[in-house]
Design a protein around this motif. Structure first.
Motif, PDB file in Angstrom:
ATOM      1  N   VAL A 153       0.847  -1.193   0.000  1.00  0.00           N
ATOM      2  CA  VAL A 153       0.000   0.000   0.000  1.00  0.00           C
ATOM      3  C   VAL A 153       0.879   1.238   0.000  1.00  0.00           C
ATOM      4  O   VAL A 153       2.062   1.184   0.322  1.00  0.00           O
ATOM      5  CB  VAL A 153      -0.946   0.060   1.231  1.00  0.00           C
ATOM      6  N   GLU A 154       0.290   2.358  -0.381  1.00  0.00           N
ATOM      7  CA  GLU A 154       0.941   3.652  -0.246  1.00  0.00           C
ATOM      8  C   GLU A 154       0.192   4.426   0.828  1.00  0.00           C
ATOM      9  O   GLU A 154      -1.023   4.608   0.725  1.00  0.00           O
ATOM     10  CB  GLU A 154       0.895   4.425  -1.559  1.00  0.00           C
ATOM     11  N   VAL A 155       0.891   4.848   1.853  1.00  0.00           N
ATOM     12  CA  VAL A 155       0.279   5.646   2.909  1.00  0.00           C
ATOM     13  C   VAL A 155       0.267   7.086   2.422  1.00  0.00           C
ATOM     14  O   VAL A 155       1.312   7.720   2.290  1.00  0.00           O
ATOM     15  CB  VAL A 155       1.041   5.505   4.245  1.00  0.00           C
ATOM     16  N   MET A 156      -0.923   7.591   2.121  1.00  0.00           N
ATOM     17  CA  MET A 156      -1.066   8.935   1.565  1.00  0.00           C
ATOM     18  C   MET A 156      -1.090  10.004   2.647  1.00  0.00           C
ATOM     19  O   MET A 156      -0.674  11.126   2.416  1.00  0.00           O
ATOM     20  CB  MET A 156      -2.318   8.995   0.691  1.00  0.00           C
ATOM     21  N   SER A 157      -1.609   9.638   3.825  1.00  0.00           N
ATOM     22  CA  SER A 157      -1.575  10.573   4.950  1.00  0.00           C
ATOM     23  C   SER A 157      -1.654   9.796   6.250  1.00  0.00           C
ATOM     24  O   SER A 157      -2.218   8.709   6.297  1.00  0.00           O
ATOM     25  CB  SER A 157      -2.710  11.592   4.868  1.00  0.00           C
ATOM     26  N   GLY A 158      -1.058  10.368   7.272  1.00  0.00           N
ATOM     27  CA  GLY A 158      -1.077   9.759   8.593  1.00  0.00           C
ATOM     28  C   GLY A 158       0.294   9.269   9.016  1.00  0.00           C
ATOM     29  O   GLY A 158       1.262   9.302   8.248  1.00  0.00           O
ATOM     30  N   ASP A 159       0.371   8.829  10.256  1.00  0.00           N
ATOM     31  CA  ASP A 159       1.618   8.350  10.855  1.00  0.00           C
ATOM     32  C   ASP A 159       1.544   6.848  11.069  1.00  0.00           C
ATOM     33  O   ASP A 159       0.511   6.328  11.485  1.00  0.00           O
ATOM     34  CB  ASP A 159       1.847   9.018  12.211  1.00  0.00           C
ATOM     35  N   ILE A 160       2.655   6.178  10.792  1.00  0.00           N
ATOM     36  CA  ILE A 160       2.725   4.729  10.958  1.00  0.00           C
ATOM     37  C   ILE A 160       3.984   4.338  11.723  1.00  0.00           C
ATOM     38  O   ILE A 160       4.968   5.073  11.744  1.00  0.00           O
ATOM     39  CB  ILE A 160       2.716   3.990   9.603  1.00  0.00           C
ATOM     40  N   GLU A 161       3.913   3.151  12.326  1.00  0.00           N
ATOM     41  CA  GLU A 161       5.101   2.502  12.877  1.00  0.00           C
ATOM     42  C   GLU A 161       5.442   1.391  11.898  1.00  0.00           C
ATOM     43  O   GLU A 161       4.588   0.561  11.570  1.00  0.00           O
ATOM     44  CB  GLU A 161       4.809   1.913  14.254  1.00  0.00           C
ATOM     45  N   ARG A 162       6.666   1.389  11.417  1.00  0.00           N
ATOM     46  CA  ARG A 162       7.106   0.397  10.431  1.00  0.00           C
ATOM     47  C   ARG A 162       7.886  -0.719  11.096  1.00  0.00           C
ATOM     48  O   ARG A 162       8.733  -0.473  11.935  1.00  0.00           O
ATOM     49  CB  ARG A 162       8.020   1.043   9.392  1.00  0.00           C
ATOM     50  N   LYS A 163       7.603  -1.930  10.664  1.00  0.00           N
ATOM     51  CA  LYS A 163       8.410  -3.083  11.062  1.00  0.00           C
ATOM     52  C   LYS A 163       9.295  -3.446   9.871  1.00  0.00           C
ATOM     53  O   LYS A 163       9.106  -2.922   8.771  1.00  0.00           O
ATOM     54  CB  LYS A 163       7.507  -4.249  11.453  1.00  0.00           C
ATOM     55  N   VAL A 164      10.225  -4.346  10.055  1.00  0.00           N
ATOM     56  CA  VAL A 164      11.151  -4.738   8.995  1.00  0.00           C
ATOM     57  C   VAL A 164      10.373  -5.322   7.817  1.00  0.00           C
ATOM     58  O   VAL A 164       9.452  -6.118   8.001  1.00  0.00           O
ATOM     59  CB  VAL A 164      12.169  -5.770   9.529  1.00  0.00           C
ATOM     60  N   MET A 165      10.761  -4.904   6.586  1.00  0.00           N
ATOM     61  CA  MET A 165      10.126  -5.391   5.358  1.00  0.00           C
ATOM     62  C   MET A 165      11.189  -5.900   4.398  1.00  0.00           C
ATOM     63  O   MET A 165      12.293  -5.368   4.367  1.00  0.00           O
ATOM     64  CB  MET A 165       9.352  -4.250   4.688  1.00  0.00           C
ATOM     65  N   SER A 166      10.837  -6.888   3.607  1.00  0.00           N
ATOM     66  CA  SER A 166      11.750  -7.464   2.623  1.00  0.00           C
ATOM     67  C   SER A 166      12.089  -6.436   1.547  1.00  0.00           C
ATOM     68  O   SER A 166      11.191  -5.842   0.945  1.00  0.00           O
ATOM     69  CB  SER A 166      11.103  -8.691   1.979  1.00  0.00           C
ATOM     70  N   ARG A 167      13.363  -6.218   1.289  1.00  0.00           N
ATOM     71  CA  ARG A 167      13.801  -5.294   0.233  1.00  0.00           C
ATOM     72  C   ARG A 167      13.430  -5.815  -1.147  1.00  0.00           C
ATOM     73  O   ARG A 167      13.411  -5.053  -2.111  1.00  0.00           O
ATOM     74  CB  ARG A 167      15.306  -5.045   0.312  1.00  0.00           C
ATOM     75  N   SER A 168      13.103  -7.085  -1.273  1.00  0.00           N
ATOM     76  CA  SER A 168      12.673  -7.592  -2.576  1.00  0.00           C
ATOM     77  C   SER A 168      11.277  -7.079  -2.935  1.00  0.00           C
ATOM     78  O   SER A 168      10.883  -7.122  -4.095  1.00  0.00           O
ATOM     79  CB  SER A 168      12.718  -9.124  -2.618  1.00  0.00           C
ATOM     80  N   HIS A 169      10.532  -6.564  -1.940  1.00  0.00           N
ATOM     81  CA  HIS A 169       9.191  -6.038  -2.193  1.00  0.00           C
ATOM     82  C   HIS A 169       9.062  -4.550  -1.898  1.00  0.00           C
ATOM     83  O   HIS A 169       8.193  -3.880  -2.444  1.00  0.00           O
ATOM     84  CB  HIS A 169       8.154  -6.801  -1.366  1.00  0.00           C
ATOM     85  N   VAL A 170       9.908  -4.041  -1.019  1.00  0.00           N
ATOM     86  CA  VAL A 170       9.869  -2.616  -0.657  1.00  0.00           C
ATOM     87  C   VAL A 170      11.292  -2.072  -0.740  1.00  0.00           C
ATOM     88  O   VAL A 170      12.119  -2.337   0.132  1.00  0.00           O
ATOM     89  CB  VAL A 170       9.291  -2.405   0.766  1.00  0.00           C
ATOM     90  N   SER A 171      11.559  -1.325  -1.810  1.00  0.00           N
ATOM     91  CA  SER A 171      12.887  -0.738  -1.978  1.00  0.00           C
ATOM     92  C   SER A 171      13.042   0.474  -1.056  1.00  0.00           C
ATOM     93  O   SER A 171      12.063   0.947  -0.471  1.00  0.00           O
ATOM     94  CB  SER A 171      13.080  -0.304  -3.435  1.00  0.00           C
ATOM     95  N   GLU A 172      14.258   0.973  -0.953  1.00  0.00           N
ATOM     96  CA  GLU A 172      14.470   2.190  -0.163  1.00  0.00           C
ATOM     97  C   GLU A 172      13.647   3.331  -0.737  1.00  0.00           C
ATOM     98  O   GLU A 172      13.077   4.130   0.005  1.00  0.00           O
ATOM     99  CB  GLU A 172      15.956   2.549  -0.126  1.00  0.00           C
ATOM    100  N   GLU A 173      13.573   3.401  -2.069  1.00  0.00           N
ATOM    101  CA  GLU A 173      12.775   4.445  -2.735  1.00  0.00           C
ATOM    102  C   GLU A 173      11.294   4.292  -2.386  1.00  0.00           C
ATOM    103  O   GLU A 173      10.606   5.277  -2.109  1.00  0.00           O
ATOM    104  CB  GLU A 173      12.975   4.358  -4.249  1.00  0.00           C
ATOM    105  N   ASP A 174      10.794   3.057  -2.413  1.00  0.00           N
ATOM    106  CA  ASP A 174       9.403   2.789  -2.021  1.00  0.00           C
ATOM    107  C   ASP A 174       9.158   3.288  -0.596  1.00  0.00           C
ATOM    108  O   ASP A 174       8.184   3.979  -0.325  1.00  0.00           O
ATOM    109  CB  ASP A 174       9.088   1.289  -2.057  1.00  0.00           C
ATOM    110  N   GLU A 175      10.051   2.901   0.300  1.00  0.00           N
ATOM    111  CA  GLU A 175       9.861   3.250   1.700  1.00  0.00           C
ATOM    112  C   GLU A 175       9.857   4.768   1.906  1.00  0.00           C
ATOM    113  O   GLU A 175       9.046   5.293   2.669  1.00  0.00           O
ATOM    114  CB  GLU A 175      10.934   2.579   2.563  1.00  0.00           C
ATOM    115  N   LYS A 176      10.736   5.481   1.206  1.00  0.00           N
ATOM    116  CA  LYS A 176      10.763   6.950   1.302  1.00  0.00           C
ATOM    117  C   LYS A 176       9.460   7.557   0.794  1.00  0.00           C
ATOM    118  O   LYS A 176       9.033   8.594   1.277  1.00  0.00           O
ATOM    119  CB  LYS A 176      11.945   7.512   0.519  1.00  0.00           C
TER     120      LYS A 176
END
Length: 112
Positions: free
Chosen positions: A49-72
């Motif tokens: 998903v893309e979080v369009m607004s709001g605050d989240i707590e992130r846990k570790v995610m696989s880089r094969s599915h979420v790149s650094e660019e995705d996470e930013k």
């Protein structure tokens, strides 16, 4: 523990989700058939998903599915985020087709 409202951008649906449960767990409670839940641990990537607004707590995610660019850009896995406020999310990945199905009935206005 706090409870927040999560809104799905594409459909306008919202659901409650506690600060102690993943956004994916809250989505599953919507009862929509076809929402893939995959591994629930961040390894399969179907709940992106893309979080369009709001605050989240992130846990570790696989880089094969979420790149650094995705996470930013706040493109994350719903199974690996906890809400820290009300959220608006846009569904990506394997859940998109199931969530975007319009299964709503129009409720007539008074007098129709």
């Amino acid at each position: 523990m706090s409870v927040f409202q999560i809104t799905i951008f594409e459909t306008g649906e919202s659901f409650s989700c506690s600060s102690e449960q993943s956004v994916l767990a809250g989505m599953v409670r919507l009862g929509r058939r076809g929402i893939p839940v995959g591994c629930r641990g961040g390894a399969c990537g179907v709940c992106k998903v893309e979080v369009m607004s709001g605050d989240i707590e992130r846990k570790v995610m696989s880089r094969s599915h979420v790149s650094e660019e995705d996470e930013k850009a706040c493109r994350v896995l719903a199974c690996r985020i906890l809400p820290g406020s009300d959220l608006v999310v846009r569904v990506l990945g394997g859940m998109k087709r199931a969530v975007n199905k319009q299964e709503f009935k129009k409720i007539p206005a008074i007098g129709e």
